[in-house]
Design an enzyme around this catalytic site. Structure first.
Site: not given
Ligand code: NAD
Length: 253
Positions: A193, A132, A107, A221, A156, A124
């Protein structure tokens, strides 16, 4: 899952954690959903309504204004308001109690640090800084830089980009090295998650598994990990499962 089944998995998971030598947590977008931040994939995912190419580095460099308009709304307006939830706080508490050694997060939202976690590897990057594209200067993503899009470097005049990883960009070196080291040394890995679909991040728990680590997973899930490497699957919301885990570990959140 029946209540008895969850109870017995929680019991087993808490014993594994309490007896482990080195526990590493690994979080994905799912842990922040209950803080009001939508994930990209899975239920309510952003990719169901937004074109992911706005986050491709080639598209960003060719169309910085178009990308920035989406990025400002998707990330800066949402993330600034978000606060850590119980699951973030539970992880911080577990670290403080000596039960967790490190936390690898995919995240970019900074919620683990706001909750009090100390050893956090941001695989990430983070939305909190801008970089920049011309002189590489890194500065805090203060609102004043985002008033006129696309934002320009005060040093810059070059194009500023959020300091998180776009599709087509490499992973930050230090976070990447540290994360793969954690996968080598951890004997318990707690995944919360994450779909396991985003590479190379998805490899980290797989490496931990191949080095003998026990994998505990929390997700609403099944994910790519659930039937391949997970030993203990806790199906449910991150906040609910972390609360039950902490209760069992006698940690007050
Ligand atoms: P992810 O692999 O992080 O998937 C989200 C997962 O969370 C899913 O498997 C879903 O079933 C699960 N989930 C949803 N609600 C939940 C809950 N309440 N409790 C437990 N699990 C739960 O994949 P993504 O969302 O495709 O994100 C990919 C990348 O995008 C991340 O690795 C990150 O770099 C970035 N991203 C970051 C954020 C953030 O910073 N909060 C948000 C969205 C995406």
């Amino acid at each position: 899952m029946s209540k008895t089944t969850v109870d017995s998995i929680i019991k087993e998971a808490s014993e594994l954690i309490a007896e482990a030598r080195h526990v590493t947590a690994f979080t994905g977008a799912g842990i922040s959903v209950e803080s009001g931040i939508p994930p990209f994939r899975g239920p309510g995912g952003l990719w169901n309504r937004i074109d992911p190419s706005y986050l491709e580095i080639d598209f960003f460099l060719r169309h910085p204004l178009k990308s920035w308009e989406v990025i400002r709304q998707l990330f800066y307006q949402t993330l600034r308001k978000a606060r850590p939830n119980l699951a973030h706080r539970a992880l911080a508490k577990m670290e403080k109690a000596g039960l967790i050694r490190s936390l690898i997060t995919q995240n970019i939202d900074y919620l683990h640090q706001l909750a009090g976690s100390q050893t956090v590897y941001e695989f990430h990057g983070t939305y909190r800084f801008l970089r920049c594209m011309s002189c590489n200067q890194r500065l805090e993503a203060d609102e004043k830089w985002l008033e006129n899009l696309p934002p320009a470097c005060p040093a810059c005049g070059g194009l500023l980009k959020p300091d998180f990883v776009f599709f087509g960009e490499p992973i930050p070196e230090v976070a990447s090295q540290k994360s793969f080291i954690e996968a080598d040394v951890a004997d318990v890995f707690l995944i919360i998650g994450s779909t396991g679909e985003v590479y190379p991040a998805a490899q980290i728990p797989q490496i931990a598994f191949s080095h003998g680590s026990k994998i505990i997973e929390i997700n609403i899930e099944p994910s790519n990990y659930t039937t391949s490497i997970t030993h203990l699957f806790l199906q449910g919301k991150a906040t609910e499962m972390m609360k039950r885990l902490c209760d069992r570990l006698n940690l007050k959140i």
